[in-house]
Design a protein around this motif. Structure first.
Motif, PDB file in Angstrom:
ATOM      1  N   GLY A   3      29.806  43.025  61.917  1.00 40.72           N
ATOM      2  CA  GLY A   3      30.371  43.308  60.465  1.00 40.72           C
ATOM      3  C   GLY A   3      31.266  42.432  59.910  1.00 40.72           C
ATOM      4  O   GLY A   3      31.314  41.816  58.584  1.00 40.72           O
ATOM      5  N   ALA A   4      32.271  42.004  60.902  1.00 42.59           N
ATOM      6  CA  ALA A   4      33.280  41.228  60.373  1.00 42.59           C
ATOM      7  C   ALA A   4      32.845  39.791  59.867  1.00 42.59           C
ATOM      8  O   ALA A   4      33.497  39.171  59.193  1.00 42.59           O
ATOM      9  CB  ALA A   4      34.412  41.086  61.457  1.00 42.59           C
ATOM     10  N   LYS A   5      31.919  39.286  60.619  1.00 46.86           N
ATOM     11  CA  LYS A   5      31.770  37.836  60.525  1.00 46.86           C
ATOM     12  C   LYS A   5      30.544  37.570  59.207  1.00 46.86           C
ATOM     13  O   LYS A   5      29.549  38.035  59.629  1.00 46.86           O
ATOM     14  CB  LYS A   5      30.864  37.276  61.725  1.00 46.86           C
ATOM     15  CG  LYS A   5      30.473  35.882  61.863  1.00 46.86           C
ATOM     16  CD  LYS A   5      31.536  34.911  62.064  1.00 46.86           C
ATOM     17  CE  LYS A   5      30.921  33.549  61.797  1.00 46.86           C
ATOM     18  NZ  LYS A   5      32.242  32.482  61.787  1.00 46.86           N
ATOM     19  N   LYS A   6      31.022  37.246  58.349  1.00 45.11           N
ATOM     20  CA  LYS A   6      30.092  36.616  57.284  1.00 45.11           C
ATOM     21  C   LYS A   6      29.957  35.316  57.350  1.00 45.11           C
ATOM     22  O   LYS A   6      31.178  34.423  57.616  1.00 45.11           O
ATOM     23  CB  LYS A   6      30.694  37.046  56.013  1.00 45.11           C
ATOM     24  CG  LYS A   6      30.630  38.601  55.499  1.00 45.11           C
ATOM     25  CD  LYS A   6      31.061  38.926  54.328  1.00 45.11           C
ATOM     26  CE  LYS A   6      32.458  38.634  54.293  1.00 45.11           C
ATOM     27  NZ  LYS A   6      33.161  38.811  52.917  1.00 45.11           N
ATOM     28  N   GLU A   7      28.874  34.623  56.967  1.00 41.65           N
ATOM     29  CA  GLU A   7      28.658  33.266  57.023  1.00 41.65           C
ATOM     30  C   GLU A   7      29.239  32.732  55.807  1.00 41.65           C
ATOM     31  O   GLU A   7      28.887  33.248  54.511  1.00 41.65           O
ATOM     32  CB  GLU A   7      27.151  32.733  57.018  1.00 41.65           C
ATOM     33  CG  GLU A   7      26.576  32.821  58.309  1.00 41.65           C
ATOM     34  CD  GLU A   7      27.543  31.940  59.485  1.00 41.65           C
ATOM     35  OE1 GLU A   7      27.870  30.751  59.081  1.00 41.65           O
ATOM     36  OE2 GLU A   7      27.802  32.347  60.526  1.00 41.65           O
ATOM     37  N   VAL A   8      30.059  31.793  55.990  1.00 42.61           N
ATOM     38  CA  VAL A   8      30.709  31.060  54.613  1.00 42.61           C
ATOM     39  C   VAL A   8      29.782  30.036  54.044  1.00 42.61           C
ATOM     40  O   VAL A   8      29.622  28.931  55.025  1.00 42.61           O
ATOM     41  CB  VAL A   8      32.151  30.774  54.853  1.00 42.61           C
ATOM     42  CG1 VAL A   8      32.668  30.356  53.704  1.00 42.61           C
ATOM     43  CG2 VAL A   8      32.985  31.649  55.429  1.00 42.61           C
ATOM     44  N   HIS A   9      29.304  29.990  53.068  1.00 40.27           N
ATOM     45  CA  HIS A   9      28.509  29.153  52.576  1.00 40.27           C
ATOM     46  C   HIS A   9      29.213  28.046  51.790  1.00 40.27           C
ATOM     47  O   HIS A   9      28.594  26.876  51.653  1.00 40.27           O
ATOM     48  CB  HIS A   9      27.052  29.481  52.000  1.00 40.27           C
ATOM     49  CG  HIS A   9      26.260  30.079  52.856  1.00 40.27           C
ATOM     50  ND1 HIS A   9      25.636  29.699  53.967  1.00 40.27           N
ATOM     51  CD2 HIS A   9      25.861  31.742  52.996  1.00 40.27           C
ATOM     52  CE1 HIS A   9      24.809  30.312  54.676  1.00 40.27           C
ATOM     53  NE2 HIS A   9      25.001  31.598  54.130  1.00 40.27           N
ATOM     54  N   ASN A  10      30.232  28.574  51.166  1.00 41.34           N
ATOM     55  CA  ASN A  10      30.777  27.502  50.268  1.00 41.34           C
ATOM     56  C   ASN A  10      31.892  26.850  50.720  1.00 41.34           C
ATOM     57  O   ASN A  10      32.887  26.484  50.366  1.00 41.34           O
ATOM     58  CB  ASN A  10      31.511  28.494  49.222  1.00 41.34           C
ATOM     59  CG  ASN A  10      32.344  29.671  49.760  1.00 41.34           C
ATOM     60  OD1 ASN A  10      32.333  29.714  50.846  1.00 41.34           O
ATOM     61  ND2 ASN A  10      33.041  29.905  48.733  1.00 41.34           N
ATOM     62  N   TYR A  11      31.835  26.543  52.027  1.00 43.53           N
ATOM     63  CA  TYR A  11      32.993  25.880  52.652  1.00 43.53           C
ATOM     64  C   TYR A  11      33.146  24.321  52.308  1.00 43.53           C
ATOM     65  O   TYR A  11      34.165  23.787  52.213  1.00 43.53           O
ATOM     66  CB  TYR A  11      32.833  25.549  54.168  1.00 43.53           C
ATOM     67  CG  TYR A  11      31.527  24.955  54.891  1.00 43.53           C
ATOM     68  CD1 TYR A  11      30.350  25.603  54.987  1.00 43.53           C
ATOM     69  CD2 TYR A  11      31.419  23.543  55.021  1.00 43.53           C
ATOM     70  CE1 TYR A  11      29.256  24.824  55.401  1.00 43.53           C
ATOM     71  CE2 TYR A  11      30.633  22.720  55.748  1.00 43.53           C
ATOM     72  CZ  TYR A  11      29.239  23.466  55.840  1.00 43.53           C
ATOM     73  OH  TYR A  11      28.125  22.866  56.260  1.00 43.53           O
ATOM     74  N   LEU A  12      32.196  24.013  51.760  1.00 42.00           N
ATOM     75  CA  LEU A  12      32.277  22.445  50.985  1.00 42.00           C
ATOM     76  C   LEU A  12      33.306  22.576  50.000  1.00 42.00           C
ATOM     77  O   LEU A  12      34.001  21.767  49.696  1.00 42.00           O
ATOM     78  CB  LEU A  12      30.834  21.697  50.697  1.00 42.00           C
ATOM     79  CG  LEU A  12      29.838  21.658  51.736  1.00 42.00           C
ATOM     80  CD1 LEU A  12      28.591  21.281  51.407  1.00 42.00           C
ATOM     81  CD2 LEU A  12      30.377  20.560  52.676  1.00 42.00           C
ATOM     82  N   GLU A  13      32.852  23.528  49.044  1.00 42.59           N
ATOM     83  CA  GLU A  13      33.630  23.675  47.801  1.00 42.59           C
ATOM     84  C   GLU A  13      35.084  24.036  48.367  1.00 42.59           C
ATOM     85  O   GLU A  13      36.082  23.611  47.632  1.00 42.59           O
ATOM     86  CB  GLU A  13      33.117  24.835  47.078  1.00 42.59           C
ATOM     87  CG  GLU A  13      33.753  25.008  45.796  1.00 42.59           C
ATOM     88  CD  GLU A  13      33.212  26.376  44.906  1.00 42.59           C
ATOM     89  OE1 GLU A  13      31.921  26.812  45.374  1.00 42.59           O
ATOM     90  OE2 GLU A  13      33.732  26.905  44.297  1.00 42.59           O
ATOM     91  N   ILE A  14      35.107  24.805  49.459  1.00 41.92           N
ATOM     92  CA  ILE A  14      36.686  25.169  49.674  1.00 41.92           C
ATOM     93  C   ILE A  14      37.419  23.729  50.000  1.00 41.92           C
ATOM     94  O   ILE A  14      38.496  23.762  49.751  1.00 41.92           O
ATOM     95  CB  ILE A  14      36.563  26.032  50.985  1.00 41.92           C
ATOM     96  CG1 ILE A  14      36.093  27.486  50.643  1.00 41.92           C
ATOM     97  CG2 ILE A  14      37.871  26.323  51.635  1.00 41.92           C
ATOM     98  CD1 ILE A  14      35.849  28.577  51.644  1.00 41.92           C
ATOM     99  N   VAL A  15      36.570  23.085  50.939  1.00 39.78           N
ATOM    100  CA  VAL A  15      37.236  21.579  51.346  1.00 39.78           C
ATOM    101  C   VAL A  15      37.552  20.817  50.108  1.00 39.78           C
ATOM    102  O   VAL A  15      38.830  20.472  49.947  1.00 39.78           O
ATOM    103  CB  VAL A  15      36.531  20.776  52.414  1.00 39.78           C
ATOM    104  CG1 VAL A  15      37.097  19.718  52.612  1.00 39.78           C
ATOM    105  CG2 VAL A  15      36.240  21.865  53.458  1.00 39.78           C
ATOM    106  N   ASN A  16      36.653  20.758  49.145  1.00 46.71           N
ATOM    107  CA  ASN A  16      36.736  20.053  47.962  1.00 46.71           C
ATOM    108  C   ASN A  16      38.077  20.485  47.068  1.00 46.71           C
ATOM    109  O   ASN A  16      38.544  19.630  46.227  1.00 46.71           O
ATOM    110  CB  ASN A  16      35.446  19.772  47.173  1.00 46.71           C
ATOM    111  CG  ASN A  16      34.747  18.527  47.775  1.00 46.71           C
ATOM    112  OD1 ASN A  16      35.571  17.592  48.325  1.00 46.71           O
ATOM    113  ND2 ASN A  16      33.474  18.735  47.602  1.00 46.71           N
TER     114      ASN A  16
END
Lengths: 471, 95
Positions: A288-301
């Protein structure tokens, strides 16, 4: 001590060398310092040749020139990646020279020199011998010629202790008994060489920084002890300084790995833990705790400040060039980028700094653990490149594991972490990394050079599509 | 030379070396190590002295090997340290 020309010149050379080491404490002056050191060494060699009027002996000159030529050739042909093994190899050669000098002294004038000189000559042979063979084994392991995993033989610790006792006995009996000096000297040589092999063969990859530092210290000690035997104060003094230097590095490395020198010497490695864990491939559970983060590119940018954490994996996959590209990209976007360097990341003290300097990353961006650790909590993104044990939060919480208490880079405190590691297997310590299971961690598994190249192009695309949308 | 003076020099050098090297930042640990490694090749001076005074042929040959080994250590050590340090560049002028 009488103030004759030899002593005065020796003292001047020693003081210049000390000043040179002082210059080594800043990256601005270190290059000059090293060159002064080289010149003063040349001065020491020329002085001994001229003062003793032996400069015309062809054997000496030819040997000096051959040695210098080989030294240049070795270094010239070696790239930055192979620096650890080259340093280990050179270290071994220094030890080997000390061994031979002590051996010749015992052979030629063993019964004529006083007890003290004889005692130091035996010590020089023993320390030099174990430095020689130990360093060659270490270099072989680093080069991959010899199995990099710790190799243990039957009753390893007992053989080590036994050899040590015999060596001590030879040292004492060889000093006090006037006969059989050549036999004793030969015994000391063979057994110390054997000791070096048995000692170094048991050391595993991640313990290499400690081993190399220790062998470095030994080569200094060997030169110093040799100096006692031949009665030369430059040798004594410089050898002692090198010995102290190696000892400091050994201490720092031990502390950074949370291991005592005793554990390294007696060979209680992490091996048992590794054996059990490498067999079962660890699966990262998406509970439950682990959700895939798909927006990591946005986070980095969108991130303002980013810390990159390199580890030995970066060296293995030769990802420095990609790290540099990533660095340039991020800096070009006006972000605050820094590197967090753990003291034992890599295969020798300060290994990561050299690799990053080689790809032209200015040293102001390279931060040590004490400087960078308070910064993680206020950092938007951390990008890990091939590091595992040095960022494992278990070191803080998991009592009883080999890494408990080891100082780590507090990567887990950052808002987001991207891990570019080969896999999710535990590192050298064999302790699973709980960081991978956290919800704010993105895993980009595979060869770091490839994943980083991919990451950079994705980041560029993401930014482009973003601007298109906004238009 | 007097033994006690030699021991004194050893102790002073160890302590002074310890103090000097403690100041070196971890950034420069590799060049420090390889530079110190080059210094340990100072044993070449001992090799020169023993080879010059050696009587037997086998001692001379061994001595020549010692000089070669120590010289590789010295020259290679300083050279590689030089090359490494040359790569450490400041980025402040770029800003």
């Amino acid at each position: 001590m009488e103030l004759n020309i030899v002593n005065i010149v020796s003292l001047v050379i020693i003081l210049i060398c000390a000043a040179d080491i002082k210059l080594m404490s800043s990256p601005k002056t270190a290059l000059v310092g090293n060159r002064i050191g080289a010149l003063s060494m040349l001065a020491a060699i020329l002085f001994v040749l001229i003062y003793n009027d032996i400069i015309t002996i062809p054997l000496l000159l030819v040997s000096l020139i051959i040695g210098a030529f080989i030294g240049i050739l070795f270094t010239y042909k070696t790239g930055g990646v192979k620096i650890p093994q080259l340093v280990a190899l050179f270290n071994g050669f220094g030890g080997g020279a000390s061994l031979i000098v002590s051996f010749i002294l015992l052979l030629e004038q063993g019964s004529n020199i006083d007890t003290f000189a004889r005692f130091t000559a035996f010590s020089g042979a023993i320390v030099g011998g174990l430095t020689f063979s130990g360093s060659l084994i270490a270099a072989g392991k680093l080069e991959g010629i010899i199995n990099q995993k710790p190799v243990t033989i039957k009753a390893h610790s007992m053989i080590t202790s036994l050899l040590l006792i015999i060596l001590l006995a030879i040292m004492i009996f060889g000093t006090v008994i006037d006969d059989y000096i050549v036999t004793f000297a030969s015994g000391a040589t063979v057994l110390s060489l054997l000791f070096g092999v048995i000692f170094a063969i048991r050391i595993g990859g991640a313990d290499m920084p400690i081993t190399i530092s220790l062998l470095n210290s030994c080569s200094g000690l060997a030169a110093s002890v040799c100096g006692f035997a031949v009665g030369d104060i430059i040798l004594i003094s410089l050898g002692a300084i090198v010995g102290a230097s190696g000892l400091i590095l050994t201490q720092i490395m031990c502390k950074a790995m949370n291991r005592s020198l005793w554990h390294i010497l007696t060979g209680s490695t992490y091996r048992k833990v590794i054996d059990s864990s490498t067999e079962t491939i660890v699966e990262i559970k998406s509970d439950g705790a682990k959700k895939e983060v798909h927006n990591y590119l946005e986070i980095v940018n969108k991130a303002k400040n980013i810390i990159i954490v390199p580890g030995y994996g970066m060296a293995l996959s030769q990802a420095q060039e990609q790290v540099k590209l990533l660095f340039d990209y991020l800096i070009g976007k006006g972000k605050d980028v820094r590197f967090a360097i753990h003291p034992v990341a890599g295969r020798m003290p300060g290994h990561m700094n050299v690799l990053l300097a080689e790809v032209d990353i200015p040293y102001e961006y390279l931060c040590d653990i004490d400087t960078i650790n308070p910064e993680f909590a206020s950092t938007d993104v951390v990008i890990v490149v091939g590091a595992c044990d040095v960022i494992n939060p278990e070191a803080i919480t998991a009592q009883g594991t080999p890494i408990y208490g080891m100082p780590i880079l507090r990567v887990h405190e950052a808002k987001h972490v991207i891990v570019c590691n080969k896999d999710t297997k535990p590192g050298y310590s064999g302790v699973e990394n709980s960081l991978y299971n956290k919800s704010n961690v993105t895993l980009l598994l595979g060869n770091a050079a490839d994943t980083l190249a991919e990451l950079i192009s994705q980041l560029q695309n993401d930014l482009q599509s973003d601007t298109v949308l906004q238009d | 030379m007097n033994n006690s003076i030699m021991i004194l020099i050893f102790i002073i050098s160890t302590v002074a070396g310890y103090k000097l090297i403690k100041d070196v930042p971890s950034l420069l640990h590799t060049p420090l190590m390889s530079g110190m490694n080059a210094f340990s090749g100072i044993t070449v001076v001992g090799a020169i002295l023993t080879t010059a005074s050696a009587a037997a042929l086998h001692s001379k040959i061994l001595g020549a090997i010692a000089i070669i080994l120590a010289m590789i250590n010295v020259v290679g050590g300083f050279y590689i340290t030089d090359r490494m340090l040359g790569k450490f560049k400041s980025g402040l002028k770029d800003k």
